[in-house]
Structure formats: structure tokens, C-alpha cells
Design an enzyme around this catalytic site. Structure first.
Site, PDB file in Angstrom:
ATOM      1  N   CYS A 114     -75.878 -36.185 -17.948  1.00 27.27           N
ATOM      2  CA  CYS A 114     -76.741 -35.320 -18.556  1.00 27.27           C
ATOM      3  C   CYS A 114     -77.200 -33.899 -17.890  1.00 27.27           C
ATOM      4  CB  CYS A 114     -78.108 -35.957 -19.009  1.00 27.27           C
ATOM      5  SG  CYS A 114     -77.847 -37.510 -19.694  1.00 27.27           S
TER       6      CYS A 114
HETATM    7  C1  UGA Z   1     -81.780 -37.279 -17.580  1.00 26.18           C
HETATM    8  C2  UGA Z   1     -83.332 -37.047 -17.776  1.00 26.18           C
HETATM    9  O1  UGA Z   1     -84.072 -37.445 -16.731  1.00 26.18           O
HETATM   10  C3  UGA Z   1     -83.717 -37.682 -18.950  1.00 26.18           C
HETATM   11  O2  UGA Z   1     -84.915 -37.486 -19.314  1.00 26.18           O
HETATM   12  C4  UGA Z   1     -82.810 -37.376 -20.095  1.00 26.18           C
HETATM   13  O3  UGA Z   1     -83.148 -38.061 -21.402  1.00 26.18           O
HETATM   14  C5  UGA Z   1     -81.348 -37.815 -19.628  1.00 26.18           C
HETATM   15  O4  UGA Z   1     -80.983 -37.090 -18.643  1.00 26.18           O
HETATM   16  C6  UGA Z   1     -80.514 -37.433 -20.903  1.00 26.18           C
HETATM   17  O5  UGA Z   1     -80.200 -36.184 -21.138  1.00 26.18           O
HETATM   18  O6  UGA Z   1     -80.071 -38.334 -21.588  1.00 26.18           O
HETATM   19  P1  UGA Z   1     -80.570 -39.269 -16.030  1.00 26.18           P
HETATM   20  O7  UGA Z   1     -79.425 -38.343 -16.360  1.00 26.18           O
HETATM   21  O8  UGA Z   1     -80.476 -40.689 -16.431  1.00 26.18           O
HETATM   22  O9  UGA Z   1     -81.805 -38.725 -16.949  1.00 26.18           O
HETATM   23  O10 UGA Z   1     -80.975 -39.068 -14.587  1.00 26.18           O
HETATM   24  P2  UGA Z   1     -82.131 -38.567 -13.801  1.00 26.18           P
HETATM   25  O11 UGA Z   1     -82.974 -39.820 -13.429  1.00 26.18           O
HETATM   26  O12 UGA Z   1     -82.777 -37.563 -14.502  1.00 26.18           O
HETATM   27  O13 UGA Z   1     -81.460 -38.258 -12.496  1.00 26.18           O
HETATM   28  C7  UGA Z   1     -80.332 -37.096 -12.558  1.00 26.18           C
HETATM   29  C8  UGA Z   1     -79.976 -36.523 -11.359  1.00 26.18           C
HETATM   30  O14 UGA Z   1     -80.826 -35.882 -10.572  1.00 26.18           O
HETATM   31  C9  UGA Z   1     -79.377 -38.047 -10.302  1.00 26.18           C
HETATM   32  O15 UGA Z   1     -78.271 -37.497  -9.705  1.00 26.18           O
HETATM   33  C10 UGA Z   1     -80.534 -38.058  -9.273  1.00 26.18           C
HETATM   34  O16 UGA Z   1     -80.097 -38.584  -8.158  1.00 26.18           O
HETATM   35  C11 UGA Z   1     -80.903 -36.389  -9.206  1.00 26.18           C
HETATM   36  N1  UGA Z   1     -82.316 -36.240  -8.728  1.00 26.18           N
HETATM   37  C12 UGA Z   1     -83.332 -36.674  -9.604  1.00 26.18           C
HETATM   38  C13 UGA Z   1     -82.589 -35.637  -7.547  1.00 26.18           C
HETATM   39  O17 UGA Z   1     -81.640 -35.198  -6.881  1.00 26.18           O
HETATM   40  N2  UGA Z   1     -83.798 -35.302  -7.052  1.00 26.18           N
HETATM   41  C14 UGA Z   1     -84.863 -35.553  -7.891  1.00 26.18           C
HETATM   42  O18 UGA Z   1     -86.054 -35.314  -7.551  1.00 26.18           O
HETATM   43  C15 UGA Z   1     -84.726 -36.204  -9.039  1.00 26.18           C
END
Ligand code: UGA
Length: 425
Positions: A265
Site C-alpha cells: 500500500c
Molecule cells: C497500510 C495502512 O496502515 C492501512 O490503514 C491501509 O488501509 C493499508 O495500508 C491499505 O492502504 O490498504 P499496511 O500496508 O497493512 O497498512 O501496513 P502498516 O501497518 O501501515 O505498515 C506499513 C509499513 O510501514 C510496514 O513495512 C511497517 O513495518 C512500516 N512501519 C510502520 C514503520 O516502518 N514504522 C512505523 O512506525 C509503522
């Protein structure tokens, strides 16, 4: 329509809310698995829901025959990244066409709702005219009489791994609609959920989704940039962000510095927004930097590794964690991908372990050594990089003694052993 993680989780949760749901998916194997109550993807809580509803009020099918009898038709297909960073809308167009054809000669009021992440204007300028043209309804804008197809844009905010929880207990529900009536009727699908509702135009709903993902990605790149500065100053960025995140105007979420964001995403949606901005003549300076910081972060891991372990040619490097984040088997755009690619380029031997994503990564790198435990990956390794924040990695300590030398780099803050060095801490 669409049995990917958004469509499948939505179908399961709508059936849990008591609706009668048909999930249209073209992959016959997925259809079979879903009807047997077996989710084709790993998602916490999904299997229990499927087992409770499959064959009762939830049916998966590859047939479009259920469309005329459906009051609401939700489009949940993917919008992958196109060659120039734009969103590829071909699956959306094909869904809209199929819906239109299925609604030909069909009475009654239907709502066509887009749940997929689509650039602002897609529902109004692609979905609506395609459905109306194919169904031969309301082509003539001057035509009198009730509009018998309403259009809604209802973005999802489901995190992989926590998608069921995010669906059932959302921060907000956003509903953009072509007219008041369509939006009012559509809200019926969410009866039973307690969340603030934002009613908007179709385009504003589409933009809310892009803006949310772009803002979260910005928080991560911002934290990484601060982390990179902190690293030079000998400051722990996690101490800094703890102090920063307690300001309620900032909040503590998505401030975890490390390897950067991956997944299906954030990278795709930020690119699509950049593309969209440039198409309008606007140069998105900040968004381009968000991507830039994210792309450089994995290279910093390699630089730190070289500083600690020297020349990497012929070295055995253990990678712990391949999924783009914990609690998922998804390795799409995982930050482990550029790290493994760089290691291979430098002639290192890679042994990798992930609790769930070994086979996903095997499709991308078929020729590295996949291990069935952290111990097996660490045995005789010259160095180790932790790439995914799996909580079980937090327990590792004496396992690192299996290595030839304890050179441990943490690209996600998860370890509790003393001698690991963090990429930004
Ligand atoms: C993301 C959004 O959080 C959802 O709200 C959205 O609906 C979804 O995309 C989508 O568009 O369908 P997702 O991709 O499942 O969800 O994952 P996240 O939990 O947001 O994490 C994304 C990335 O960011 C991961 O690689 C995670 O490790 C990284 N991350 C997250 C960080 O590096 N630091 C953080 O503080 C949080």
C-alpha cells in the site's frame, strides 16, 4: 468483487455483521478454499469468521449471476502500480464493465461502491460512466425518473495482519456518494459498528484514502530522517520519539524508525499520489522526499554492516524477517528485498528465516538459503540483520552464540540482547 485481502476480509466481516454476502473471485482455487472456510491468506481472526459463515451467509463464486440480486456491489480489486508510478485501473474498469452488463434489463435500485484505493475522479469518471453505459441506464443525463444506480466510494483503512480488527472497530467510516440517498442507503452495511462517519463527495473520499496513507508514510520517513541524525549524534531516536509522541497533536503512532515502509500500500499509494500531483502540474516536493528517504534506508543497513563486518564477499549473512512487517506472510515491497539484493551484489551468502514469509520471498529470490528456524539461519553466520519486527525475535539472545561472530544489526527495534546495533539507534 475481488477476493484479495481487502475483499475477503470485508466479505467475512460483512457476513459477521449479519449481511448475506457473495464474494466474486475469478481464481477457482481461492473460491473453493473460501467456501470450505479456509482463508487463502493469513489474517488474524479471519479463519474463525470464514468457518462461521462460509456456506451460510457467505458464498464465494466466480459467477456474476449474483449481481442483479445484490443491493450493494462493492469493488475490491487491486490497483497495482503502473510503469510510471501511476495506479493501474484496468481491473477497476473491467469490474465496472462486468457490473454494467450484469445489471442490464434489471429492475430495482443498486449501489455500486468502490472500496479499492483509486485516484480522485476514478469513481465519477471511470466507474460511473462504464456501469451506466454497459447497463444502458441513465445514459441520457436529461432523462427523468429515479436514478436506479447509486455510486459510493468507501475507502478501507485495514492494516494487513490486523484487518479484521480494523474492520470491526474502525477509527472512522468514510462514505463518499453521488447523491444523499445512495450514501444513506449504503450506511446500512455498517449498522452494528460504532465509529464516527465522514460523508463526502466521491472524489474527497478517494483523496482521504491517499492522504491518510501518504501522511502515515511521511511520519515514518520523518522518523527515519530524525533517526539518521540521532545516529550521528549518538542519541537513541526511540527515546526522542517517546518524548515527541506524547504530545497529543503528534501522537505516538507510526514514529518507529528503522528499515522504512514496505507492503502493498504505502509505496504504491505515495507513488500514485506523486504521479497524480505531477499530472496536475503540481510538484510534490515533500512526497518525493518521503520516497527518497525510504529508498535510501536499506542501503544504510548495508553500510553499517560493512563498517562492522568489512568486505561482504563470501561472508555468511543471516536475515531474520522477510515479511514487510510482523504478523503477515506478505513480502511485497518488503525492505528485506533491497537488502538481500545488495548482499547478493556484494557476493555475500544469504541464509534467511521468517516465521511466515519464507515461501513469499522464495518467489522473489529462489536462490538463497531458506531456514526453518532462527537458529538454523544464525548457525555459522558472520553477521545477522533483523529485518522484520516479529515479537519472537525479541527473545533471541544465546541463539546469536551460534554465529561465527556476534555482529548483529537491528533494522527494526525488537531485540533485547545487549550487543545489537540499531540502524538509527
Ligand atoms: C497500510 C495502512 O496502515 C492501512 O490503514 C491501509 O488501509 C493499508 O495500508 C491499505 O492502504 O490498504 P499496511 O500496508 O497493512 O497498512 O501496513 P502498516 O501497518 O501501515 O505498515 C506499513 C509499513 O510501514 C510496514 O513495512 C511497517 O513495518 C512500516 N512501519 C510502520 C514503520 O516502518 N514504522 C512505523 O512506525 C509503522
Amino acid at each position: 468483487m475481488g477476493g484479495g485481502y481487502v475483499g475477503l476480509v470485508s466479505a467475512a466481516c460483512f457476513s459477521e455483521l449479519g449481511h448475506s454476502v457473495n464474494l466474486i473471485e475469478i481464481d477457482a482455487q481461492k473460491v473453493k478454499a473460501i467456501n470450505l472456510g479456509r482463508p487463502p491468506i493469513y489474517e488474524k481472526g479471519l479463519e474463525e469468521m470464514l468457518r462461521a459463515h462460509a456456506g451460510r451467509n457467505l458464498t464465494a463464486t466466480s459467477d456474476y449471476k449474483c449481481i442483479p440480486d445484490s443491493e450493494i456491489i462493492l469493488i475490491c480489486v487491486g490497483t497495482p502500480q503502473g510503469p510510471d508510478g501511476e495506479a493501474d485501473l484496468s481491473m477497476i474498469a473491467s469490474c465496472a464493465k462486468s457490473i454494467g452488463i450484469a445489471l442490464q434489463n434489471c429492475d430495482g435500485y443498486h449501489i455500486v461502491a468502490v472500496k479499492s484505493t483509486v485516484p480522485p475522479g476514478t469513481t465519477e469518471r471511470l466507474v460511473k460512466p462504464t456501469v451506466l453505459r454497459q447497463s444502458s441506464k441513465n445514459i441520457n443525463k436529461e432523462a427523468k425518473g429515479p436514478q436506479n444506480i447509486g455510486f459510493v466510494m468507501n475507502p478501507e483503512f485495514l492494516r494487513e495482519g490486523l484487518a479484521v480488527q480494523d474492520f470491526m472497530d474502525p477509527d472512522r467510516i468514510v462514505v463518499g456518494s453521488s447523491d444523499q440517498n445512495a450514501g444513506d442507503l449504503f450506511m446500512g452495511v455498517y449498522v452494528g459498528l460504532d465509529a464516527p462517519v465522514v460523508r463526502t463527495s466521491l472524489t474527497a473520499a478517494e483523496m482521504i484514502k491517499y492522504t491518510s496513507n501518504a501522511f502515515l508514510a511521511t511520519k515514518i520517513s520523518f522518523s527515519n530522517e530524525i533517526g539518521n541524525i540521532c545516529k550521528r549524534l549518538g542519541i537513541d531516536v526511540y527515546d526522542v520519539m517517546k518524548g515527541v509522541g506524547l504530545d497529543h497533536r503528534i501522537n505516538p503512532y507510526f514514529l518507529n524508525a528503522g528499515a522504512g515502509f514496505g507492503g502493498s500500500c504505502f509505496p504504491k499509494d505515495v507513488s500514485a499520489l506523486i504521479h497524480l500531483a505531477q499530472e496536475t502540474g503540481e510538484e510534490p516536493i515533500l512526497l518525493k522526499s518521503v520516497v527518497d528517504v525510504n529508498e535510501r534506508q536499506p542501503l544504510r543497513i548495508i553500510q553499517l554492516l560493512e563498517k562492522k563486518a568489512g568486505d561482504l564477499a563470501g561472508k555468511n549473512v543471516a536475515i531474520l524477517g522477510l515479511a514487510f512487517k510482523n504478523d503477515t506472510d506478505d513480502a511485497r515491497e518488503s525492505r528485506a528485498i533491497p537488502v538481500i539484493a545488495e548482499l547478493k551484489k556484494r557476493g555475500a551468502q544469504v541464509k534467511a528465516y521468517d516465521p511466515k514469509a519464507n515461501s513469499s520471498m522464495e518467489k522473489i529470490f529462489p536462490n538463497i538459503d531458506y531456514c526453518s528456524s532462527a537458529d538454523a539461519a544464525l548457525k555459522d553466520a558472520d553477521a545477522c540483520i533483523v529485518m522484520t519486527e516479529w515479537p519472537q525475535f525479541g527473545q533471541l539472545d544465546k541463539e546469536f552464540d551460534l554465529m561465527r561472530s556476534r555482529v548483529i544489526i537491528e533494522a527494526r527495534r525488537i531485540l533485547s540482547c545487549k550487543d545489537a546495533e540499531g540502524i538509527c539507534w
